[in-house]
Design an enzyme around this catalytic site. Sequence first.
Site, PDB file in Angstrom:
ATOM      1  N   ILE A   1       0.847  -1.191   0.000  1.00 15.77           N
ATOM      2  CA  ILE A   1       0.000   0.000   0.000  1.00 15.77           C
ATOM      3  C   ILE A   1       0.878   1.235   0.000  1.00 15.77           C
ATOM      4  O   ILE A   1       1.373   1.681   1.046  1.00 15.77           O
ATOM      5  CB  ILE A   1      -0.953  -0.002   1.215  1.00 15.77           C
ATOM      6  CG1 ILE A   1      -1.687  -1.347   1.302  1.00 15.77           C
ATOM      7  CG2 ILE A   1      -1.925   1.161   1.120  1.00 15.77           C
ATOM      8  CD1 ILE A   1      -2.482  -1.715   0.064  1.00 15.77           C
ATOM      9  N   GLU A   2       1.086   1.796  -1.186  1.00  9.96           N
ATOM     10  CA  GLU A   2       2.020   2.904  -1.351  1.00  9.96           C
ATOM     11  C   GLU A   2       1.328   4.241  -1.584  1.00  9.96           C
ATOM     12  O   GLU A   2       1.977   5.284  -1.509  1.00  9.96           O
ATOM     13  CB  GLU A   2       2.971   2.619  -2.520  1.00  9.96           C
ATOM     14  CG  GLU A   2       3.815   1.360  -2.334  1.00  9.96           C
ATOM     15  CD  GLU A   2       4.794   1.144  -3.478  1.00  9.96           C
ATOM     16  OE1 GLU A   2       5.343   2.150  -3.980  1.00  9.96           O
ATOM     17  OE2 GLU A   2       5.009  -0.014  -3.869  1.00  9.96           O
ATOM     18  N   TYR A   3       0.030   4.223  -1.883  1.00 12.64           N
ATOM     19  CA  TYR A   3      -0.666   5.477  -2.166  1.00 12.64           C
ATOM     20  C   TYR A   3      -0.640   6.361  -0.927  1.00 12.64           C
ATOM     21  O   TYR A   3      -1.039   5.934   0.155  1.00 12.64           O
ATOM     22  CB  TYR A   3      -2.105   5.206  -2.594  1.00 12.64           C
ATOM     23  CG  TYR A   3      -2.825   6.441  -3.077  1.00 12.64           C
ATOM     24  CD1 TYR A   3      -2.676   6.885  -4.385  1.00 12.64           C
ATOM     25  CD2 TYR A   3      -3.645   7.173  -2.219  1.00 12.64           C
ATOM     26  CE1 TYR A   3      -3.328   8.014  -4.836  1.00 12.64           C
ATOM     27  CE2 TYR A   3      -4.304   8.306  -2.660  1.00 12.64           C
ATOM     28  CZ  TYR A   3      -4.140   8.731  -3.972  1.00 12.64           C
ATOM     29  OH  TYR A   3      -4.783   9.860  -4.398  1.00 12.64           O
TER      30      TYR A   3
END
Length: 320
Positions: A160-162
């Site tokens: 989860i990079e957003y």
Amino acid sequence: MKAAHSQSTKTLLLWTLSLLIAFSPLMRSSEACGVSVYWGQNLAQDGSLRELCETGYYSYVNLAYLATFGCGQKLALNLTDHCDPASGGCRSLSTEIQACQNRGVKVLLSLGGNNTEYQEICTAEDAKKVADNAYNTFLKGSNPDGPLGDVSLDGVDLDIEYPGSMGHWDDLVRALASYRSPQRKVYLSASASCSYPDTNLGKAITTGLLDYVAVRFYDDNLQCSCYAGTARILETWNKWSSSLPEGNQLFYGWWPSSNAGSQCKPEVFTNEILPVISSSPDYGGVMLREAYENVSILYPAAACCNTAGLHRKESLISVL
């Protein structure tokens, strides 16, 4: 009396050794460690999934990515140019996935990436729905019309990079973990920013339900960059290692690519970093952002974790 005592001691040591061997799958000192890799976003670098697993270098392969999910969105897989899930073109991967699993490689579905389609999970109920849909579509093994055909993946990875995606990832991990049973191991992992704590997945990591956390030491900041020196990198590694929940393993995330300008050179990584991190008690191995043709140079240092524990067992064997 001395001979009898010696025989009694030897019998006790043999019995102890038999217990060590019998329960070795439950002991961190004998858990197999190795190399994890993301597959699906770089057609030129990835090669075929079957060929990747046949190299014998990888313990885990993360299929990247389930790019759309959450907040009522329909699950959508994105494997770039490898195949088109929407038209059923990825169902042929089922035989390649099974070939990997037959070799002992665990194949996980990776959720997220750096796209903007998922952003958040809206509620705890939404997390449960995403977990149920992901399990039934990709892990249950009874959906021949699913994007990957009738295949049962081994678990789920969260990448989860957003920015600012902090909502309900811990609820998602708990919901996915609820599918574990004595008959079925559901592997759970996460890819975390090297800045501690990870702003998106911090709460999910502290649940202690993840099998391993791979820290991205290729993020573009001074805690990760070789520009800051290996001492800074190792300081950050130690911070993660000392804070990880009991029973979780820690992987070092490396991107051996020319487009990662701040990345450590292979000789620095293997000679200065790996010898230190591989001695950590929760060391699990190395995570690669993409397939790496020279991964063989990493494999010896990623072959097992907690070498001190292994040395203790070897000492016991030498006594016998």
